[in-house]
Design an enzyme around this catalytic site. Sequence first.
Site, PDB file in Angstrom:
ATOM      1  N   GLY A 236     -31.781  -8.425 -12.946  1.00 24.83           N
ATOM      2  CA  GLY A 236     -31.792  -9.845 -13.300  1.00 24.83           C
ATOM      3  C   GLY A 236     -30.776 -10.124 -14.387  1.00 24.83           C
ATOM      4  O   GLY A 236     -29.606  -9.774 -14.272  1.00 24.83           O
ATOM      5  N   ASP A 237     -31.214 -10.769 -15.463  1.00 23.44           N
ATOM      6  CA  ASP A 237     -30.316 -11.089 -16.575  1.00 23.44           C
ATOM      7  C   ASP A 237     -30.625 -10.237 -17.797  1.00 23.44           C
ATOM      8  O   ASP A 237     -30.372 -10.635 -18.933  1.00 23.44           O
ATOM      9  CB  ASP A 237     -30.417 -12.580 -16.928  1.00 23.44           C
ATOM     10  CG  ASP A 237     -31.813 -12.972 -17.408  1.00 23.44           C
ATOM     11  OD1 ASP A 237     -32.771 -12.223 -17.118  1.00 23.44           O
ATOM     12  OD2 ASP A 237     -31.947 -14.012 -18.076  1.00 23.44           O
ATOM     13  N   GLU A 238     -31.159  -9.022 -17.567  1.00 30.44           N
ATOM     14  CA  GLU A 238     -31.522  -8.120 -18.653  1.00 30.44           C
ATOM     15  C   GLU A 238     -30.491  -6.996 -18.778  1.00 30.44           C
ATOM     16  O   GLU A 238     -30.166  -6.322 -17.791  1.00 30.44           O
ATOM     17  CB  GLU A 238     -32.906  -7.512 -18.411  1.00 30.44           C
ATOM     18  CG  GLU A 238     -34.023  -8.543 -18.315  1.00 30.44           C
ATOM     19  CD  GLU A 238     -35.351  -7.890 -18.006  1.00 30.44           C
ATOM     20  OE1 GLU A 238     -35.449  -6.661 -18.156  1.00 30.44           O
ATOM     21  OE2 GLU A 238     -36.282  -8.611 -17.611  1.00 30.44           O
TER      22      GLU A 238
END
Length: 338
Positions: A236-238
């Site tokens: 994801g956006d991690e």
Amino acid sequence: MTGEISLPRGALDLLCPMHALLDGEGRFRHAGPALLRLGGGGLVGQRFLDVFAVTRPRGVDHHALLRAPMRLQLELRDHPDTTLRGIAMPVADGAVVNLGFGISVRDAVRVHGLGGSDFAPTDPTVEMLYLLEAKSAAMGAAKRLALRLEDARAEAEERALSDPLTGLANRRALDLALARMGAAGEGVSVMQLDLDRFKTVNDTMGHAAGDEVLRQTAQIMANAIRGDDMVARLGGDEFVLVFKEITAPSRLAAIARRLISALERPIPLAGGEIRISASIGIARAAAAEPWLPARLLGMADHALYRAKRAGRGRYFLHGPITGTGGGTGGTDTLQVRE
């Protein structure tokens, strides 16, 4: 019953293509086709010992060649690397010398361009050459296969340790790197980073735009690290950034501020541009005894939670981990909004 057999030269050339007929002065009267190729064609009339040097036995002159049968080791004077073996047999008006290459045949074939017709039909050299060439071809094919397999293995390893969307390291690569550092007790800091407002990009502009944002932000983070550092995408956006031998709070704070500032700049997309930000949680492990990667990442995750609770575009610095017991060194925390 005894007697002599007279052979036409054509038959002798076929049976012994490396033979020489010498006259009473040790000069070439005739040479087989392979020997002519070896000597460049102009052998007739030359002294045998001007073309070949006898290395064993020593002290052989042309008279010795005419006196008694003799085994010889020789080399071409113009090509000393070409070694030969032979036998000299006296005849009524001179001598017959029959030559061969022995174990140097492969080099001789390469240097002098010899082929199958340059050897007697019963000479096992032809089969030996075939076996040598077959072995060489097999070894070449095996080497090429090994290189392809090595390339495929390296490519598979790279794929296994890389995030396909961004080209960054993936979670497995991060775990392996932290495991090595933790076991060695290296000083290291990790920054766990989440993109702020990223879900809005996916919801309003679609996943293709979201993927492009992830690629561009990944490049920003990759530009922020040194050669020995690492940035990995967890999913994801991690993301997680790993900084070796940087544990000073002031340096980590400066890096976090620069990252947030860079990520807050407008990101160009096909339909215009968008703005995002980032929240960062920072944890440190001092260079001392071994430490547990899971504990370090847990502290970074907790620091990230604290940064997110305080608002977007913030970072939070957790106190340092000390050893494998899971403790932290004091209450060294820092929360900043620039």
